[in-house]
Scaffold this motif. Structure first.
Motif, PDB file in Angstrom:
ATOM      1  N   GLN A   1      13.954  62.616  29.057  1.00 34.26           N
ATOM      2  CA  GLN A   1      15.053  62.959  28.155  1.00 34.26           C
ATOM      3  C   GLN A   1      15.401  61.818  27.219  1.00 34.26           C
ATOM      4  O   GLN A   1      15.783  62.039  26.078  1.00 34.26           O
ATOM      5  CB  GLN A   1      16.288  63.369  28.966  1.00 34.26           C
ATOM      6  CG  GLN A   1      16.197  64.754  29.560  1.00 34.26           C
ATOM      7  CD  GLN A   1      17.565  65.375  29.807  1.00 34.26           C
ATOM      8  OE1 GLN A   1      18.554  64.962  29.215  1.00 34.26           O
ATOM      9  NE2 GLN A   1      17.609  66.368  30.666  1.00 34.26           N
TER      10      GLN A   1
ATOM     11  N   ASP B   1      17.500  61.502  17.619  1.00 36.05           N
ATOM     12  CA  ASP B   1      18.783  61.103  18.186  1.00 36.05           C
ATOM     13  C   ASP B   1      19.903  62.075  17.829  1.00 36.05           C
ATOM     14  O   ASP B   1      20.975  62.038  18.435  1.00 36.05           O
ATOM     15  CB  ASP B   1      19.158  59.691  17.719  1.00 36.05           C
ATOM     16  CG  ASP B   1      18.456  58.618  18.524  1.00 36.05           C
ATOM     17  OD1 ASP B   1      17.833  58.964  19.546  1.00 36.05           O
ATOM     18  OD2 ASP B   1      18.524  57.436  18.134  1.00 36.05           O
TER      19      ASP B   1
ATOM     20  N   TYR C   1      19.964  65.010  18.507  1.00 34.51           N
ATOM     21  CA  TYR C   1      20.135  65.848  19.698  1.00 34.51           C
ATOM     22  C   TYR C   1      20.669  64.949  20.810  1.00 34.51           C
ATOM     23  O   TYR C   1      19.970  64.603  21.755  1.00 34.51           O
ATOM     24  CB  TYR C   1      18.803  66.478  20.121  1.00 34.51           C
ATOM     25  CG  TYR C   1      18.143  67.316  19.054  1.00 34.51           C
ATOM     26  CD1 TYR C   1      18.487  68.659  18.895  1.00 34.51           C
ATOM     27  CD2 TYR C   1      17.186  66.780  18.209  1.00 34.51           C
ATOM     28  CE1 TYR C   1      17.882  69.439  17.913  1.00 34.51           C
ATOM     29  CE2 TYR C   1      16.574  67.545  17.223  1.00 34.51           C
ATOM     30  CZ  TYR C   1      16.933  68.866  17.075  1.00 34.51           C
ATOM     31  OH  TYR C   1      16.332  69.620  16.113  1.00 34.51           O
TER      32      TYR C   1
ATOM     33  N   ARG D   1      19.816  67.772  24.540  1.00 29.97           N
ATOM     34  CA  ARG D   1      18.637  66.966  24.845  1.00 29.97           C
ATOM     35  C   ARG D   1      17.709  67.710  25.802  1.00 29.97           C
ATOM     36  O   ARG D   1      16.492  67.724  25.626  1.00 29.97           O
ATOM     37  CB  ARG D   1      19.091  65.644  25.471  1.00 29.97           C
ATOM     38  CG  ARG D   1      18.070  64.531  25.378  1.00 29.97           C
ATOM     39  CD  ARG D   1      17.921  64.034  23.974  1.00 29.97           C
ATOM     40  NE  ARG D   1      17.074  62.849  23.903  1.00 29.97           N
ATOM     41  CZ  ARG D   1      16.726  62.257  22.782  1.00 29.97           C
ATOM     42  NH1 ARG D   1      17.130  62.740  21.627  1.00 29.97           N
ATOM     43  NH2 ARG D   1      15.968  61.183  22.789  1.00 29.97           N
TER      44      ARG D   1
END
Length: 608
Positions: free
Chosen positions: A24, A66, A68, A74
Motif C-alpha cells: 500500500q 499520492d 490516493y 489506497r
C-alpha cells in the motif's frame, strides 16, 4: 576487546526480505521468483529489496499516486492495479518531454564530469544518428535546447530539487552527524565539503552532501563556523540533535585551541543535547597517514619519476599498467596535487614497487639520476613504506563499506591497532613476515653486502609504528568513550544489564527476556531490528540506537566526492561559480532521484 556479533551470509540474505506493508505504501508486490519487488504501476522489477530502493523508485516515477492518500482509496487503488487497471498520470506535452530530456542529459553530463558546453556536441551527434538511422524522427530534437547556458541552469535546478528533498527528509531526523572534508580542491582554491548523515524514526540512514564552503572566502575558523551553522539552520536542523562530527586530522579541523572542532563543540553544548562525538581518522585515512610514515620523502622522489615516465616513457610497454591505472583515476591530464594524492595509496605504491627495476633502467637510459637505487637506507625506507601503506589501504577499504554502523567500523579500527602492536614486536625482532616488500629489499641487499654489515635499524621503523599508534589513539578517542553504547547497540541480547547505565537496565532486562524479539534479532540486520522496536516499550534503547546509527560508519560518500573531483579536475577547473560546483558534487554523490515532474513544472512556470 568487544566485537559486534558476526552474522552468517544466510542471515544477511534472510534480512533482505519483502515487507507486506510496502504494497500500500509504495504500490509494489513481492516478485514471483521471490527476488526483489515488482512495481504494480509500471511492472518494473526492483532488484534490491531495501526500503530505500523501493521508496526511491516510487518517489521518482509514481509520486502522482499520492493523491490516493486515504486508507480506503489506497486499498482500492492496489486492487485496481492488481487487476491491471492503471491510474492515469498527467500526460506530458511535447514541450514537457523535451524539457525532461534536456534535464536528463544535463544530469548525465554532470555525473560524467563533462562541461555544459558539450551539450551542443551531443545534440549534433544525435541529429546525425537520427538522420541516418531514423530520418522520420529527426524532428523530435527541435524542441530540445542543449545550449551551455540552459544546461548549466538545468544542473542548478536539479541541485535545488535534490536539496529540497534532503531538507524535507531532514525535518524527520531524530539524530544526525556531520562530516567535514577540507581536502577538496579545484584549481588553486580549497573547499570544505559538508556531508550529513541523518536517521529518522524508522532508523533509515540518509547520507548526503549538505553544502560546500569556499575556504578562500572563509579563511578564519569563525567564518567557517558561521557558514556551517548557516547550512545546518537552512536545512531546518538544530544543534540539539547533532550527535557526531567526523573530520580530517588537519590543524584547521583539530587544532587544540583554534581548530574548528573545539568551536563546534562549544556551540553544540546545551543542557538538552548529547555530547558531540568527534573522530578524525575515517576521512582520507591513507592520504593523511602517509605523511606520518613517509620518513624519507619517498613519495616526492617517486612523483618525479612518474612525471618523467609520462613525458618521456609513455610508449614503453613495461609502464602501460602503471599509466593506465593513473589515467583511470585522474584522466589524461593530471596536475601535481592529483598526482601526489594518487601516489599516497598502498595500491599505487605496491604497483610502482613491482616495476622499480624497470624504472631504474628507464632512468639510466634517459640520463636521469639513479642514486636512490644504490642508497641502502632509502631502499629499506621504500620497502617499509610500501608495506605499511598496503596495510593502511586494507583498513581504508574496510572503512569504505557503508551501512554497517559505527560499531562494526570501530571493530576494524581496534583490529588494526592490534596489528600495529604485532608489527612493532616483529620489527624489534627483525621479523619481516608481514612486510613483504621490505623483506624483498633486505634479501636483495644481503646478496650485495657483507654478512657482518647491518642492513637496517629496527628502531627507525619502530618509532614510525609508535607514531601511527598514538595518532590512532588520538583520532578515535571519543569512540572509546562510547564503547559501551556501541557494544549495547550491536549486541543487546548478550550485553550484561549490570554493566548498562541505570536508566536502561530495566528496558534491557525486558528486551532480553522477549523470545519474539530475539528471533527477530537473529534473522534481521540491526537497522531493521531497531526500526521495528517499539519506541513506547523501549524508549531509551531506541534513543541509543538512533544515536549510534547516526554516526558516520564509513568514508564512502567522501571518497565518492573526492574521486569525482580528481577524475574531473580539468573540467572543474574551468570558471564555475561555487553554486554550480555544489550542484555538480551533489548530483555526483546523491542516492536520491530528482523529481522530474516537479522540475518540468517548475520550468514551465518560469518559462510559459
Amino acid at each position: 576487546m568487544w566485537m559486534t556479533p558476526k552474522r552468517s551470509r544466510m542471515d544477511v540474505d534472510e534480512s533482505r526480505v519483502f515487507r507486506p506493508e510496502w504494497t500500500q505504501r509504495y504500490l509494489v508486490v513481492e516478485a514471483p521468483e521471490g527476488n526483489g519487488a515488482l512495481c504494480l504501476v509500471c511492472r518494473r522489477l526492483i532488484v534490491a529489496t531495501r526500503e530505500r530502493d523501493v521508496r526511491r523508485h516510487y518517489e521518482a516515477e509514481h509520486e502522482y499516486c499520492d493523491r490516493y492518500a486515504a486508507e480506503g482509496e489506497r486499498a482500492a487503488l492496489v486492487e485496481r492495479l492488481r487487476q491491471g487497471d492503471l491510474p492515469v498520470a498527467a500526460q506530458l506535452t511535447p514541450e514537457e518531454r523535451a524539457a525532461r530530456a534536456g534535464l536528463g542529459l544535463a544530469r548525465l553530463l554532470a555525473l560524467k564530469g563533462r562541461c555544459c558546453g558539450e551539450g551542443d556536441f551531443v545534440y549534433q551527434c544525435m541529429e546525425v544518428m537520427l538522420r541516418e538511422a531514423l530520418p522520420e524522427h529527426v524532428g523530435v530534437l527541435e524542441g530540445i535546447d542543449l545550449s551551455p547556458e540552459t544546461t548549466a541552469q538545468r544542473v542548478r535546478s536539479i541541485d535545488r530539487n535534490l536539496r529540497a528533498q534532503l531538507f524535507k527528509r531532514a525535518r524527520d531526523f531524530k539524530a544526525y552527524s556531520l562530516a567535514l572534508d577540507d581536502q577538496a580542491f579545484v584549481a588553486y582554491e580549497n573547499y570544505l565539503l559538508v556531508f550529513i548523515r541523518g536517521v529518522g524514526h524508522d532508523l533509515e540512514v540518509q547520507e548526503e552532501l549538505l553544502s560546500i564552503v569556499n575556504l578562500t572566502h572563509h579563511f578564519s575558523v569563525g567564518a567557517l563556523m558561521a557558514a556551517i551553522l548557516e547550512a545546518v539552520q537552512t536545512a531546518g536542523l538544530s544543534l540539539q540533535r547533532m550527535v557526531g562530527l567526523t573530520t580530517t586530522h588537519t590543524l584547521r579541523m583539530i587544532g587544540e585551541n583554534s581548530g574548528l572542532v573545539s568551536y563546534m563543540r562549544e556551540k553544540a553544548v546545551s543542557p538538552n543535547c548529547w555530547n558531540v562525538i568527534h573522530y578524525s581518522g575515517f576521512l582520507h585515512l591513507e592520504l593523511l597517514s602517509s605523511y606520518d610514515v613517509d620518513v624519507n620523502q619517498i613519495i616526492n622522489t617517486i612523483s618525479e619519476w612518474i612525471v618523467l615516465i609520462k613525458t618521456r616513457g609513455v610508449r614503453r610497454p613495461e609502464f602501460q599498467a602503471l599509466l593506465t591505472e593513473c589515467e583511470s583515476e585522474h584522466g589524461e591530464r593530471v596536475n601535481g596535487r592529483c598526482l601526489n594524492n594518487w601516489l599516497r595509496s598502498g595500491k599505487t605504491l605496491k604497483l610502482i614497487f613491482s616495476v622499480r627495476k624497470e624504472i631504474e633502467a628507464f632512468l639510466v637510459s634517459i640520463g636521469a639520476t639513479t642514486v636512490h637505487f644504490t642508497d641502502k637506507q632509502w631502499l629499506c625506507d621504500f620497502g617499509f613504506l610500501v608495506d605499511i601503506m598496503d596495510h593502511l589501504g586494507e583498513l581504508s577499504e574496510e572503512l569504505r563499506v557503508s551501512k554497517v554502523f559505527a560499531a562494526a567500523a570501530f571493530d576494524h579500527i581496534c583490529t588494526f591497532e592490534v596489528k600495529l602492536n604485532l608489527f612493532q614486536r616483529h620489527i624489534e625482532e627483525e621479523n619481516l613476515t608481514h612486510f613483504a616488500a621490505f623483506r624483498e629489499v633486505v634479501d636483495e641487499l644481503k646478496q650485495h653486502l657483507k654478512d657482518d654489515q647491518k642492513i637496517f635499524d629496527p628502531d627507525r621503523y619502530r618509532v614510525v609504528i609508535c607514531r601511527l599508534q598514538k595518532e590512532f589513539e588520538r583520532h578515535f578517542k571519543d569512540l572509546r568513550f562510547i564503547k559501551k553504547d556501541l557494544e549495547l547497540f550491536s549486541n543487546p541480547f548478550n550485553f550484561k544489564p549490570e554493566y548498562a547505565p541505570i536508566s536502561i537496565r530495566m528496558e534491557l532486562t525486558k528486551l532480553q527476556s522477549n523470545t519474539n524479539l530475539w528471533n527477530e534479532y537473529r534473522i534481521k540486520d540491526l537497522g531493521q531490528f531497531y526500526a521495528g522496536l517499539s519506541a513506547d516499550s523501549y524508549p531509551v534503547i531506541k534513543g541509543v540506537a538512533c544515536k549510534v546509527a547516526s554516526l558516520f560508519d564509513s568514508s564512502q560518500i567522501c571518497e565518492k566526492a573526492f574521486s569525482y573531483l580528481t577524475r574531473n579536475q580539468h573540467t572543474l577547473s574551468q570558471p564555475l561559480t561555487d553554486e554550480h560546483l555544489q550542484a555538480l558534487f551533489r548530483i555526483a554523490t546523491t542516492e536520491m532521484e530528482p523529481h522530474w515532474d516537479d522540475l518540468v513544472r517548475g520550468r514551465n512556470e518560469s518559462n510559459p
